[in-house]
Write an enzyme that holds these catalytic residues in place. Structure first.
Site, PDB file in Angstrom:
ATOM      1  N   HIS A 311       0.837  -1.206   0.000  1.00 30.45           N
ATOM      2  CA  HIS A 311       0.000   0.000   0.000  1.00 30.45           C
ATOM      3  C   HIS A 311       0.872   1.257   0.000  1.00 30.45           C
ATOM      4  CE1 HIS A 311      -3.691   2.291   1.261  1.00 30.45           C
ATOM      5  NE2 HIS A 311      -2.762   3.106   1.731  1.00 30.45           N
ATOM      6  N   GLU A 312       1.803   1.313   0.943  1.00 26.41           N
ATOM      7  CA  GLU A 312       2.659   2.516   1.035  1.00 26.41           C
ATOM      8  C   GLU A 312       3.578   2.630  -0.171  1.00 26.41           C
ATOM      9  OE1 GLU A 312       1.897   4.720   3.071  1.00 26.41           O
ATOM     10  OE2 GLU A 312       0.559   3.476   4.272  1.00 26.41           O
ATOM     11  N   HIS A 315       1.772   4.446  -2.899  1.00 25.35           N
ATOM     12  CA  HIS A 315       1.883   5.903  -2.733  1.00 25.35           C
ATOM     13  C   HIS A 315       3.243   6.382  -3.225  1.00 25.35           C
ATOM     14  CE1 HIS A 315      -1.787   6.870  -0.659  1.00 25.35           C
ATOM     15  NE2 HIS A 315      -1.552   6.074   0.363  1.00 25.35           N
ATOM     16  N   GLU A 341      -5.849   7.847  -2.633  1.00 26.75           N
ATOM     17  CA  GLU A 341      -5.550   6.478  -2.179  1.00 26.75           C
ATOM     18  C   GLU A 341      -5.629   5.439  -3.301  1.00 26.75           C
ATOM     19  OE1 GLU A 341      -4.552   5.380   0.811  1.00 26.75           O
ATOM     20  OE2 GLU A 341      -4.579   7.359   1.743  1.00 26.75           O
ATOM     21  N   HIS A 438     -11.584  11.184  12.935  1.00 27.50           N
ATOM     22  CA  HIS A 438     -11.313  11.442  11.521  1.00 27.50           C
ATOM     23  C   HIS A 438     -11.967  12.743  11.054  1.00 27.50           C
ATOM     24  CE1 HIS A 438      -9.405   7.651  10.289  1.00 27.50           C
ATOM     25  NE2 HIS A 438      -9.219   8.223   9.135  1.00 27.50           N
ATOM     26  N   ILE A 439     -13.195  12.987  11.502  1.00 24.16           N
ATOM     27  CA  ILE A 439     -13.927  14.134  10.958  1.00 24.16           C
ATOM     28  C   ILE A 439     -14.025  15.321  11.919  1.00 24.16           C
ATOM     29  CG2 ILE A 439     -15.250  12.634   9.432  1.00 24.16           C
ATOM     30  CD1 ILE A 439     -17.707  13.224  11.238  1.00 24.16           C
ATOM     31  N   PHE A 440     -13.849  15.079  13.222  1.00 25.56           N
ATOM     32  CA  PHE A 440     -13.928  16.193  14.172  1.00 25.56           C
ATOM     33  C   PHE A 440     -12.587  16.505  14.830  1.00 25.56           C
ATOM     34  CE2 PHE A 440     -18.505  14.761  14.420  1.00 25.56           C
ATOM     35  CZ  PHE A 440     -19.007  15.867  13.751  1.00 25.56           C
ATOM     36  N   GLY A 442      -9.919  17.034  13.062  1.00 28.82           N
ATOM     37  CA  GLY A 442      -9.203  17.785  12.028  1.00 28.82           C
ATOM     38  C   GLY A 442     -10.150  18.032  10.875  1.00 28.82           C
ATOM     39  N   TYR A 445     -10.730  15.094   6.659  1.00 33.71           N
ATOM     40  CA  TYR A 445     -11.757  14.119   6.267  1.00 33.71           C
ATOM     41  C   TYR A 445     -13.171  14.588   6.563  1.00 33.71           C
ATOM     42  CZ  TYR A 445      -8.602  10.411   4.821  1.00 33.71           C
ATOM     43  OH  TYR A 445      -7.676   9.672   4.143  1.00 33.71           O
TER      44      TYR A 445
END
Length: 521
Positions: A311-312, A315, A341, A438-440, A442, A445
């Site tokens: 996976h990495e 990238h 991704e 994930h969403i709160f 930062g 996302y």
């Protein structure tokens, strides 16, 4: 930013505030040795006592390395229930309550949207991504939901039947699901991580990965240890050359765990970006957290760790094989968030190709490749509870999208999404959004969690082209690999991903290949 900062700190503090000292060995019965050792170490942390994984005491906390082994392996159902309730209610009340902070963050994001001329924050987030419009996101989520919901229901029925035939007489509850799923998986596939590891010594995996990259993309990866300064003796350095023997990129590889100074997880850093003006070739840093070699015994990788490395490296390839001459748009720079991704997910697929697995595996003592029966078990396990896995990810994506679209209180939104996307309904004290970092925690996302699934659709469809050509036909694989390099890996953030996809595939993306990869078609 201060709300986001407080939100993250509350999660940390709420997690640290809970611990449970266990003195009865029945509570840890069934746990793997490594998990028992961790809990024993927790119990004596900050004292001068030596830990005893066999006789205790053991201390359980709510952080992942402690929580998940207990939920998966402990025979103590009352302990699992207590831990489950403590985990789902974290940061949802009392001193470290995130309930109000969630609404504050949502309110501020809504204000940003209105200032910018949008109806809600979801529109702000999506307009700069490949999806561009919120309805396009919902279309994908609902399409995938419609193909996974019934399957997930059947999987839960099957799990209940398995538990019953194994002697379980109670009603299956949330705190039983991981425990019985682990037992069902073991009964069906009978393949453990410890059986697989000896076949994947790190150096053999790395050699096979480099050969695959050479076969597909026409590059040569050459060790260059000593050519660049490194921050730890275990860090490796490599140069990449093209077909004309031109040095086109380099990368550092930091493969092993160092808990005292290195974060857990895995990632790729674009250390130096390609720039014609600055005469820079790209340099990447690839970081993993595998078990280091011990004495003469090499680092032995689990299948999940091999998948993480691939996976990495995906990238890394996109960063290093770019032909865009401007740093701001070369490699992974400027790629839309829901497409970033794609190259990483694409590489993971090769681990389900028998020929590839034969080339990256070799028992560290005998050199024997992974036996066929083990590979077939891994293939079958890939589809295990595919509907439930899909539905769980869709729930998170839908919850995120609706929280940034609807003006309703978050608890109301959560109930609405739960009714549509969950099979086993959560108890009333569930406060999951209070820890949805994930969403709160930062902005990256926020109204963008769907990006994981969006990118997976693209990656699976791209790999579908290789499957259609026949994975054993290396001549066709090479031709397709070169085209993939010239499009997906080459064009970076300089060309819209929809256009890049069409260049390679000749059509728009289809989610059907993704459904097949989950065993849902």
């Amino acid at each position: 930013k201060s709300s986001i900062y407080c939100y993250g700190n509350n999660i940390l503090d709420a997690t640290k505030a809970f611990s449970l000292l266990l003195t009865n060995i029945s509570s840890v019965k069934g746990l793997p040795e490594t998990a028992r050792q961790l809990l024993a170490d927790n119990a004596v942390l900050g004292t001068d006592q030596r830990s005893d994984p066999d006789h205790g005491p053991w201390k359980v906390t709510l952080d992942d390395p402690s929580y998940y082994p207990v939920m998966k392996y402990s025979n103590d159902r009352a302990l699992r229930k207590m831990l489950f309730h403590a985990r789902i209610s974290r940061a949802g009340s009392g001193e470290f309550d995130n309930s109000g902070i969630i609404e504050e963050i949502r309110k501020l994001r809504q204000e940003i949207a209105e200032i910018l001329g949008y109806r809600n924050y979801a529109e702000v987030s999506v307009v700069s991504k490949m999806a561009q419009r919120v309805p396009a996101v919902w279309n994908l989520l609902r399409f995938l939901r419609n193909h996974s919901y019934t399957v997930a229901q059947q999987e839960l029925v099957g799990l209940k039947e398995f538990a019953k035939t194994s002697g379980f007489t109670e009603e299956l509850e949330h705190w039983d699901v991981m425990y019985w799923t682990e037992k069902q998986q073991k009964a069906l596939f009978n393949l453990t991580e410890d059986q697989v590891r000896p076949y994947f010594p790190f150096e053999r995996v790395l050699s096979g990965l480099f050969q695959l990259s050479s076969d597909l993309f026409g590059i040569k990866i050459v060790p260059a240890d000593g050519a660049a300064e490194v921050w730890d003796p275990a860090v490796r350095f490599f140069n990449i050359y093209d077909e004309k023997e031109t040095h086109i990129a380099s990368f550092y590889l930091d493969p092993y765990s160092r808990p005292h100074e290195k974060s857990s997880g895995a990632w790729m850093l674009d250390f130096i970006s390609r720039s014609r003006q600055l005469k820079n070739i790209p340099v990447a840093i690839l970081v993993c957290n595998q078990i280091p070699p011990v004495g003469s015994k090499p680092s032995l990788m689990s299948f999940a760790e091999v998948s993480t490395l691939f996976h990495e490296f995906g990238h890394g390839l996109q960063h290093m094989l770019t032909t865009v001459p401007h740093a701001a748009a070369s490699g992974t720079n400027n790629i839309e968030w829901d497409a970033v991704e794609v190259a990483s997910h694409f590489m993971e697929n090769w681990l389900y190709d028998h020929r590839t697995v034969m080339s990256i595996s070799g028992h560290f003592q005998t050199g024997e490749s992974l036996p066929l029966h083990m590979f077939e078990q891994i293939l079958r396990a890939r589809y295990f509870h595919g509907g439930s896995a899909m539905l769980g990810q869709l729930y998170l994506a839908a919850l995120d999208m609706e929280l940034h679209t609807s003006p309703d209180p978050w608890i109301t939104v959560k109930k609405r999404i739960t009714d549509q996307f969950s099979i086993l309904k959560p108890p009333s004290e569930d406060r999951f959004p209070c820890t949805f970092q994930h969403i709160f925690g930062g902005d990256s996302y926020a109204a963008g969690y769907y990006s994981y699934k969006w990118a997976e659709v693209l990656a699976q469809d791209l790999f579908g082209a290789f499957e259609e050509a026949g994975l054993q036909n290396r001549e066709k694989m090479s031709a397709l690999g070169h085209r993939y390099r010239e499009t997906v890996l080459s064009l970076g953030g300089g060309t819209p991903p929809q256009e890049v996809f069409r260049m390679f595939r000749g059509r728009d993306p289809s989610a059907e290949v993704l459904l097949r990869s989950y065993g849902l078609l």
